[in-house]
Scaffold this active site. Sequence first.
Site, PDB file in Angstrom:
ATOM      1  N   ARG A   1       0.903  -1.224  -0.169  1.00 20.74           N
ATOM      2  CA  ARG A   1      -0.009  -0.138  -0.179  1.00 20.74           C
ATOM      3  C   ARG A   1       0.808   1.130  -0.007  1.00 20.74           C
ATOM      4  O   ARG A   1       1.622   1.573   0.709  1.00 20.74           O
ATOM      5  CB  ARG A   1      -0.803   0.023   1.182  1.00 20.74           C
ATOM      6  CG  ARG A   1      -1.499   1.284   1.483  1.00 20.74           C
ATOM      7  CD  ARG A   1      -2.838   1.307   2.499  1.00 20.74           C
ATOM      8  NE  ARG A   1      -3.853   0.765   2.304  1.00 20.74           N
ATOM      9  CZ  ARG A   1      -5.067   0.812   2.733  1.00 20.74           C
ATOM     10  NH1 ARG A   1      -5.203   1.525   3.828  1.00 20.74           N
ATOM     11  NH2 ARG A   1      -6.127   0.076   2.269  1.00 20.74           N
TER      12      ARG A   1
ATOM     13  N   CYS B   1     -16.717   1.737   1.708  1.00 21.27           N
ATOM     14  CA  CYS B   1     -15.453   0.717   1.905  1.00 21.27           C
ATOM     15  C   CYS B   1     -14.738   0.904   3.186  1.00 21.27           C
ATOM     16  O   CYS B   1     -14.003  -0.031   3.565  1.00 21.27           O
ATOM     17  CB  CYS B   1     -14.288   1.326   0.748  1.00 21.27           C
ATOM     18  SG  CYS B   1     -13.896   2.981   0.582  1.00 21.27           S
TER      19      CYS B   1
ATOM     20  N   GLN C   1     -10.404  -4.027  -2.973  1.00 20.96           N
ATOM     21  CA  GLN C   1     -11.587  -3.547  -2.123  1.00 20.96           C
ATOM     22  C   GLN C   1     -12.794  -3.715  -3.164  1.00 20.96           C
ATOM     23  O   GLN C   1     -13.702  -4.217  -2.662  1.00 20.96           O
ATOM     24  CB  GLN C   1     -11.244  -1.919  -1.976  1.00 20.96           C
ATOM     25  CG  GLN C   1     -12.687  -1.440  -1.626  1.00 20.96           C
ATOM     26  CD  GLN C   1     -12.904  -1.641  -0.091  1.00 20.96           C
ATOM     27  OE1 GLN C   1     -11.836  -1.677   0.751  1.00 20.96           O
ATOM     28  NE2 GLN C   1     -14.026  -2.169   0.245  1.00 20.96           N
TER      29      GLN C   1
ATOM     30  N   ARG D   1     -13.775  -8.833   3.077  1.00 17.99           N
ATOM     31  CA  ARG D   1     -12.293  -8.519   2.696  1.00 17.99           C
ATOM     32  C   ARG D   1     -11.684  -9.594   2.839  1.00 17.99           C
ATOM     33  O   ARG D   1     -10.506 -10.167   2.099  1.00 17.99           O
ATOM     34  CB  ARG D   1     -11.962  -7.211   3.129  1.00 17.99           C
ATOM     35  CG  ARG D   1     -12.692  -5.791   3.020  1.00 17.99           C
ATOM     36  CD  ARG D   1     -12.150  -5.398   1.548  1.00 17.99           C
ATOM     37  NE  ARG D   1     -10.680  -5.382   1.235  1.00 17.99           N
ATOM     38  CZ  ARG D   1      -9.949  -4.100   1.786  1.00 17.99           C
ATOM     39  NH1 ARG D   1     -10.446  -3.262   2.482  1.00 17.99           N
ATOM     40  NH2 ARG D   1      -8.662  -4.399   1.660  1.00 17.99           N
TER      41      ARG D   1
ATOM     42  N   HIS E   1      -7.647   0.738  -6.018  1.00 11.63           N
ATOM     43  CA  HIS E   1      -7.939  -0.176  -4.907  1.00 11.63           C
ATOM     44  C   HIS E   1      -8.477  -1.330  -5.336  1.00 11.63           C
ATOM     45  O   HIS E   1      -9.684  -1.382  -5.018  1.00 11.63           O
ATOM     46  CB  HIS E   1      -8.677   0.521  -3.836  1.00 11.63           C
ATOM     47  CG  HIS E   1      -8.570  -0.115  -2.461  1.00 11.63           C
ATOM     48  ND1 HIS E   1      -7.828  -0.910  -2.096  1.00 11.63           N
ATOM     49  CD2 HIS E   1      -9.287   0.483  -1.098  1.00 11.63           C
ATOM     50  CE1 HIS E   1      -7.933  -1.207  -0.815  1.00 11.63           C
ATOM     51  NE2 HIS E   1      -8.723  -0.392  -0.234  1.00 11.63           N
TER      52      HIS E   1
ATOM     53  N   ASP F   1     -17.232   6.743  -0.275  1.00 14.19           N
ATOM     54  CA  ASP F   1     -16.160   6.738  -0.049  1.00 14.19           C
ATOM     55  C   ASP F   1     -15.648   7.852   0.758  1.00 14.19           C
ATOM     56  O   ASP F   1     -16.499   9.092   0.503  1.00 14.19           O
ATOM     57  CB  ASP F   1     -15.207   6.464  -0.731  1.00 14.19           C
ATOM     58  CG  ASP F   1     -13.385   5.873  -0.266  1.00 14.19           C
ATOM     59  OD1 ASP F   1     -13.299   5.728   0.876  1.00 14.19           O
ATOM     60  OD2 ASP F   1     -12.849   6.087  -1.142  1.00 14.19           O
TER      61      ASP F   1
HETATM   62  N1  NVA Z   1     -10.299   6.692  -0.850  1.00 10.27           N
HETATM   63  C1  NVA Z   1      -9.691   6.244   0.541  1.00 10.27           C
HETATM   64  C2  NVA Z   1      -9.627   4.874   0.606  1.00 10.27           C
HETATM   65  C3  NVA Z   1      -9.443   4.270   2.167  1.00 10.27           C
HETATM   66  C4  NVA Z   1      -9.649   2.695   2.140  1.00 10.27           C
HETATM   67  C5  NVA Z   1      -8.289   6.841   0.626  1.00 10.27           C
HETATM   68  O1  NVA Z   1      -7.286   6.492  -0.513  1.00 10.27           O
HETATM   69  O2  NVA Z   1      -7.686   7.120   1.757  1.00 10.27           O
HETATM   70  N1   CP Z   2     -11.153  -0.097   2.885  1.00 12.97           N
HETATM   71  C1   CP Z   2      -9.946   0.002   3.388  1.00 12.97           C
HETATM   72  O1   CP Z   2      -8.992  -0.419   2.504  1.00 12.97           O
HETATM   73  O2   CP Z   2      -9.569   0.072   4.728  1.00 12.97           O
HETATM   74  P1   CP Z   2      -8.152   0.155   5.614  1.00 12.97           P
HETATM   75  O3   CP Z   2      -7.720   1.638   4.827  1.00 12.97           O
HETATM   76  O4   CP Z   2      -8.628   0.185   6.995  1.00 12.97           O
HETATM   77  O5   CP Z   2      -7.454  -0.719   4.953  1.00 12.97           O
END
Ligand code: NVA
Ligand code: CP
Length: 298
Positions: free
Chosen positions: A103, A258, A133, A286, A130, A218
């Site tokens: 990530r 999500c 997800q 998940r 993502h 989101d």
């Molecule tokens: N769009 C959000 C998703 C978090 C799971 C982010 O990138 O922070």
């Molecule tokens: N939805 C998701 O990916 O959550 P986290 O940021 O907690 O991993």
Amino acid sequence: MNKDLLTISDFNREEILDLFEMSVDLKEKHQKGIEHLPLKGKTLGMIFNKHSTRTRISFEVGMFELGGHALFMTGDQLQLKRGETLRDSAQVLSRYLNGILIRTYDHDEVIALAEHATIPVINGLTDLNHPVQILSDIFTIKEKLGGIEGVKVAYVGDGNNVAYSWMMGASLMGMHLVIACPKSCQPNPSPKLSGNGNVEIIEDPFEAVKNADIIYTDVWISMGKEEDTENKKKLLLPYQINQKLVDAAKKDSMVMHCLPAHRELEITSEVLDGKHSIVFDQAENRLHVQKAILETLL
Ligand code: NVA
Ligand code: CP
């Protein structure tokens, strides 16, 4: 099958349907406490350069339940931070590990890592997308509705990494996706789409949810995108998932997020805790879908 999962299009439609079948089986085994250890002796390295609750924990638990081991690392603690190249790091990690979950911010880093690693690389979120997800979310929709073809999903809010993967997933799996967001928040860049689904981007949230089976949102401010926060919050306020918007969709529509959620911003508590919400079933899946991804790729 591709070595890596960097975007949804690394899998084709049939491979995704196989993954879902496997997820059903893995979920049943998990619920019945049936031991299933295909990854015994295998290690997944997990590099996190951004925060996470669901992704980190579900992958770590997933590896444990499959008989393997997960190793959590932050980019800060690796020599990468002190200038070791991604290329060298990828080759070294490939000698110790059986797979890498990453990530991070820049999607190109994940592409480079996968190019130089001889083991599977799984994208656990980048600024661009993502995929794990959305694969899991489409599984949840299939589980709840019995099918996915033609299902209408209204994605209301910021056109971010999650929206980008939704566009790819909906198109590939034959769904109807309508994204409602202000012009300045539209997905940029837009993904190349394949499949026979229908993807639209509009501005009116009420138009988007008309006849929708699923209302999805989101966060408005993604990790690493904190610039201009106050302005964006104002701009996105008409896109909040509240009871009025839910009432404008199908009577039995389902609400997904999500997570993490910012209550009273992109979604009200009334909706998040209300009878249309399936967000915690969504979060649970998940684990099951990612176990199927791990078992398939590793
Ligand atoms: N769009 C959000 C998703 C978090 C799971 C982010 O990138 O922070
Ligand atoms: N939805 C998701 O990916 O959550 P986290 O940021 O907690 O991993």
